[in-house]
Design a protein around this motif. Structure first.
Motif, PDB file in Angstrom:
ATOM      1  N   GLN A  30       0.879  -1.136   0.055  1.00  0.00           N
ATOM      2  CA  GLN A  30      -0.093   0.079  -0.022  1.00  0.00           C
ATOM      3  C   GLN A  30       0.847   1.238   0.188  1.00  0.00           C
ATOM      4  O   GLN A  30       0.535   2.296  -0.600  1.00  0.00           O
ATOM      5  N   LEU A  31       2.003   1.200   0.719  1.00  0.00           N
ATOM      6  CA  LEU A  31       2.798   2.380   0.993  1.00  0.00           C
ATOM      7  C   LEU A  31       3.474   2.737  -0.585  1.00  0.00           C
ATOM      8  O   LEU A  31       3.647   3.843  -0.896  1.00  0.00           O
ATOM      9  N   ILE A  32       4.053   1.737  -1.195  1.00  0.00           N
ATOM     10  CA  ILE A  32       4.547   1.538  -2.394  1.00  0.00           C
ATOM     11  C   ILE A  32       3.430   2.080  -3.510  1.00  0.00           C
ATOM     12  O   ILE A  32       3.849   3.193  -4.504  1.00  0.00           O
ATOM     13  N   ALA A  33       2.280   1.896  -3.426  1.00  0.00           N
ATOM     14  CA  ALA A  33       1.233   2.128  -4.247  1.00  0.00           C
ATOM     15  C   ALA A  33       1.033   3.608  -4.070  1.00  0.00           C
ATOM     16  O   ALA A  33       0.652   4.429  -4.929  1.00  0.00           O
ATOM     17  N   ARG A  34       0.957   4.187  -2.967  1.00  0.00           N
ATOM     18  CA  ARG A  34       0.516   5.486  -2.656  1.00  0.00           C
ATOM     19  C   ARG A  34       1.970   6.455  -3.107  1.00  0.00           C
ATOM     20  O   ARG A  34       1.629   7.708  -3.488  1.00  0.00           O
ATOM     21  N   ALA A  35       3.237   5.796  -3.241  1.00  0.00           N
ATOM     22  CA  ALA A  35       4.171   6.471  -3.507  1.00  0.00           C
ATOM     23  C   ALA A  35       4.121   6.767  -5.053  1.00  0.00           C
ATOM     24  O   ALA A  35       5.182   7.537  -5.523  1.00  0.00           O
ATOM     25  N   SER A  36       3.408   6.084  -5.936  1.00  0.00           N
ATOM     26  CA  SER A  36       3.682   6.062  -7.314  1.00  0.00           C
ATOM     27  C   SER A  36       3.507   7.553  -7.923  1.00  0.00           C
ATOM     28  O   SER A  36       4.259   7.705  -9.102  1.00  0.00           O
ATOM     29  N   GLU A  37       2.470   8.261  -7.437  1.00  0.00           N
ATOM     30  CA  GLU A  37       2.468   9.696  -7.768  1.00  0.00           C
ATOM     31  C   GLU A  37       3.799  10.318  -7.753  1.00  0.00           C
ATOM     32  O   GLU A  37       4.074  11.182  -8.490  1.00  0.00           O
ATOM     33  N   VAL A  38       4.373  10.381  -6.359  1.00  0.00           N
ATOM     34  CA  VAL A  38       5.793  11.130  -6.343  1.00  0.00           C
ATOM     35  C   VAL A  38       6.784  10.353  -7.370  1.00  0.00           C
ATOM     36  O   VAL A  38       7.718  11.169  -7.792  1.00  0.00           O
ATOM     37  N   THR A  39       6.620   9.011  -7.300  1.00  0.00           N
ATOM     38  CA  THR A  39       8.190   8.489  -8.020  1.00  0.00           C
ATOM     39  C   THR A  39       7.957   8.659  -9.567  1.00  0.00           C
ATOM     40  O   THR A  39       8.781   8.547 -10.331  1.00  0.00           O
ATOM     41  N   GLN A  40       6.693   9.051 -10.142  1.00  0.00           N
ATOM     42  CA  GLN A  40       6.389   9.358 -11.675  1.00  0.00           C
ATOM     43  C   GLN A  40       6.781  10.848 -11.924  1.00  0.00           C
ATOM     44  O   GLN A  40       6.706  11.332 -12.946  1.00  0.00           O
ATOM     45  N   ALA A  41       7.396  11.489 -10.767  1.00  0.00           N
ATOM     46  CA  ALA A  41       7.751  13.144 -10.936  1.00  0.00           C
ATOM     47  C   ALA A  41       8.746  13.193 -11.890  1.00  0.00           C
ATOM     48  O   ALA A  41       8.395  14.317 -12.916  1.00  0.00           O
ATOM     49  N   SER A  42       9.743  12.364 -12.007  1.00  0.00           N
ATOM     50  CA  SER A  42      10.680  12.629 -13.047  1.00  0.00           C
ATOM     51  C   SER A  42      10.072  12.838 -14.548  1.00  0.00           C
ATOM     52  O   SER A  42      10.456  13.700 -15.248  1.00  0.00           O
ATOM     53  N   ALA A  43       9.480  11.906 -14.736  1.00  0.00           N
ATOM     54  CA  ALA A  43       8.721  11.427 -16.170  1.00  0.00           C
ATOM     55  C   ALA A  43       7.783  12.800 -16.495  1.00  0.00           C
ATOM     56  O   ALA A  43       7.919  13.475 -17.570  1.00  0.00           O
ATOM     57  N   ASN A  44       7.123  13.149 -15.293  1.00  0.00           N
ATOM     58  CA  ASN A  44       6.089  14.100 -15.601  1.00  0.00           C
ATOM     59  C   ASN A  44       6.755  15.644 -15.834  1.00  0.00           C
ATOM     60  O   ASN A  44       6.472  16.394 -16.639  1.00  0.00           O
ATOM     61  N   ILE A  45       7.878  15.754 -15.011  1.00  0.00           N
ATOM     62  CA  ILE A  45       8.544  17.015 -15.179  1.00  0.00           C
ATOM     63  C   ILE A  45       9.214  16.871 -16.559  1.00  0.00           C
ATOM     64  O   ILE A  45       9.105  18.143 -17.218  1.00  0.00           O
ATOM     65  N   PHE A  46      10.035  15.852 -17.003  1.00  0.00           N
ATOM     66  CA  PHE A  46      10.552  16.160 -18.256  1.00  0.00           C
ATOM     67  C   PHE A  46       9.438  16.157 -19.131  1.00  0.00           C
ATOM     68  O   PHE A  46       9.757  16.957 -20.441  1.00  0.00           O
ATOM     69  N   LYS A  47       8.198  15.599 -19.385  1.00  0.00           N
ATOM     70  CA  LYS A  47       7.393  15.896 -20.382  1.00  0.00           C
ATOM     71  C   LYS A  47       6.877  17.141 -20.343  1.00  0.00           C
ATOM     72  O   LYS A  47       6.828  17.664 -21.326  1.00  0.00           O
ATOM     73  N   MET A  48       6.483  17.792 -19.311  1.00  0.00           N
ATOM     74  CA  MET A  48       5.866  19.230 -19.304  1.00  0.00           C
ATOM     75  C   MET A  48       7.183  20.197 -19.896  1.00  0.00           C
ATOM     76  O   MET A  48       6.854  20.886 -20.525  1.00  0.00           O
TER      77      MET A  48
END
Length: 605
Positions: A159-177
């Motif tokens: 559950q902790l890892i699942a909740r962290a997914s939004e944060v761990t995708q930050a690099s990809a999201n920052i790069f895309k924007m």
């Protein structure tokens, strides 16, 4: 190429826009499903601690999970595709952010299922399968779950890892924007001296220009822009790689590479053998570079010279409607049903055709289960874009067949097999054109184009795969991925792969900074294996006709109902050996020879 500034979204005619209303007729309808998804996420949590109680309870939980994930996919896909139309639109920026938050909530809500199912003894699961007929649908799911047992954490950790997914995708999201919304390039003067805005979509066209000054100017503009942000981009990519290593270690995999391959049940040897086989076959690629240098009449072949067609006098202007017709004729060997369905989809809003301000660059096929597939293009009037159309429609038709045949749980085929469907389309199209075209220069142009597909999909993607392997191993060894180290690794790989007849310009050292696939670890090798498998399947279709076509279309219907390597074997290709890759590279060598024969005594003005 469109001159001057890009059109706004509103200026694109509706006939060239995809019809996302087929997913949601309005944002209000999206909001209603958003609330439903939150309710379903709460309901699924009520099954926590009960999955081993009875066969019926487990079946109901699986069914609810499918409903929740299908709804989440629909919400997520719509929001992100709307944003992709125009990344500067604040309404859809907000919608996609909310969709990502919802996705994290959904993952967290259902995260208990995997570890809890794995606490149920295997003999009990087998008994459940006998008791509840509906559970038979999930036999392969359960088989895959049991296989993951050594890498599954406790319910609280999952559950902790699942909740962290939004944060761990930050690099990809920052790069895309950054890459799609904020990064701009110095304008380039075209062949007539007109100042033209350089964009991601136009860059390749500049690289194909007959005017070397234009190519060099676009090359310098693009990489100069990335170089100005080298420290930020190294930190962004480095963080993404650290994320991969973190997840691999958290789940007790020996390496990030093995963690990535595990889900597809692909042995590490397949990845390593791809790199080994391609490196063994670099000499034909060096021959191709020498031929390119000779045909262009250059004393030095630079990195900005490797995309321009070697048959300069051929100016093959292909409008989008012409490209659609060309594709229809080229894919005829796949049968009337395939072609007619594809054309109907194009005419009914599957495709978003032209580039506009703020639109996501590149091309993709996407779309949620329960609706038809979609294709995003940034179409330019040239042959390369016709092949891009055929490529993405291969994905779309794969989705169409899979979605209409498989239940949700098996509808989403793996990337490993996805690249086969797209590349078979390209291979059939190029074979059709090589047979149809009688003009010597156009035939040479096509050979050049096909060889470029090999270069870009087998050699180049394998080089990318090796870059990913090296960079992940460096992080796993405790090294810091500084801009200098990333550029050094990338420069050496270019020297190795392109050989002695290409000047590896220092600017190309920054190319790692513009590859979005690097934010989806160990993805790109599947392009090379997919191209190799597709080349083998195309040969079978061409040689054996209907029996091979029937096996292939059946393969497209199978979705994710078995492991990718097994699905490919059923279609007629065994990727556990290097044979398909070697045969693909042998074909490349033969095509280089054909172009050499046609080019005897010819140089470009």
């Amino acid at each position: 190429m469109n001159k001057g500034n890009l059109p706004t979204r509103k200026e694109i005619p509706d006939q060239y826009k995809w019809r996302l209303e087929d997913i949601y007729v309005s944002v209000e309808a999206w909001e209603q499903d958003f609330r439903r998804a939150l309710d379903l996420a709460t309901r699924i949590e009520s099954y926590k601690g009960k999955l081993g109680a009875s066969a019926r309870t487990l079946f109901e939980a699986f069914q609810l999970q499918d409903r929740l994930e299908a709804l989440n996919e629909k919400l997520y896909t719509y929001a992100h595709m709307r944003r992709d139309e125009d990344n500067t639109n604040p309404v859809y920026q907000a919608l996609s952010d909310r969709a990502e938050s919802l996705s994290a909530q959904v993952q967290a809500a259902a995260s208990f299922m995997l570890p809890e199912i794995l606490t149920v003894p295997e003999q009990t699961l087998e008994q459940f399968l006998q008791e509840e007929a509906g559970l038979g649908l999930y036999r392969f799911v359960l088989e895959k779950l049991v296989r993951q047992k050594p890498h599954v954490l406790s319910a609280a950790e999952e559950q902790l890892i699942a909740r962290a997914s939004e944060v761990t995708q930050a690099s990809a999201n920052i790069f895309k924007m950054f890459n799609n919304a904020d990064l701009t390039f110095t304008p380039v003067k075209d062949e007539e001296g007109n100042e033209v805005e350089l964009t991601h979509g136009r860059y390749l066209q500049f690289m194909e220009s007959k005017d070397r000054r234009v190519r060099r100017e676009a090359f310098d503009s693009l990489y100069g822009s990335y170089s100005r942000f080298r420290n930020t981009l190294a930190a962004t990519l480095g963080s993404s790689i650290k994320k991969d290593v973190f997840y691999a270690r958290a789940r007790r995999y020996p390496s990030a590479l093995e963690a990535s391959l595990f889900v597809d049940n692909v042995p590490v040897e397949v990845y390593d053998e791809l790199i080994h086989t391609v490196r063994k076959n670099l000499e034909p690629f060096y021959r191709y570079m020498r031929l390119r240098k000779k045909m262009l009449g250059l004393s030095e072949l630079h990195m900005y010279d490797i995309y321009t067609p070697v048959v300069k006098e051929v100016n093959w202007h292909i409008t989008y409607p012409e490209g659609v017709e060309m594709m229809r004729e080229g894919l005829a060997p796949l049968g009337d049903a395939y072609v007619e369905t594809m054309i109907q989809g194009i005419n009914e809003g599957w495709v978003d055709v032209f580039e506009n301000k703020g639109k996501t660059s590149g091309a993709y096929s996407w779309g949620p289960y329960g609706t038809h597939p979609y294709v995003l293009l940034n179409y330019q009037d040239n042959l390369d874009n016709v092949f891009t159309l055929a490529h993405e429609m291969g994905h779309a038709m794969h989705s169409y067949y899979s979605y209409t045949t498989q239940p949700y749980v098996y509808a989403h085929y793996k990337i490993f097999t996805a690249e086969v469907a797209s590349t078979v389309n390209e291979s059939l199209l190029v074979q059709y054109l090589l047979e149809k075209v009688k003009d010597r220069d156009k035939k040479m142009y096509l050979l050049n184009h096909y060889l470029e597909q090999f270069r870009g999909t087998v050699y180049r993607q394998t080089m990318f795969a090796e870059f990913e392997k090296i960079t992940h191993e460096r992080v796993e060894a405790g090294e810091a991925l500084t801009p200098e180290l990333l550029c050094s690794i990338y420069h050496q790989l270019n020297l190795d792969y392109y050989g002695p007849d290409v000047v590896v310009d220092n600017e190309i050292d920054m190319e790692w900074a513009r590859i979005p696939h690097f934010y989806n670890a160990f993805y790109v090798y599947k392009y090379a294996t997919g191209f190799s498998a597709a080349t083998a399947l195309t040969s079978l279709i061409t040689r054996d006709g209907l029996p091979a076509v029937t096996r292939y279309i059946d393969f497209l219907h199978q979705g994710d109902s078995d492991y990718p390597l097994n699905l490919l074997k059923s279609a007629g290709v065994d990727m556990t050996t290097p044979q398909a890759v070697q045969e693909c590279l042998d074909m490349f060598a033969r095509l280089v020879g054909e172009l050499e024969d046609l080019a005897v005594g010819r140089t470009v003005d």
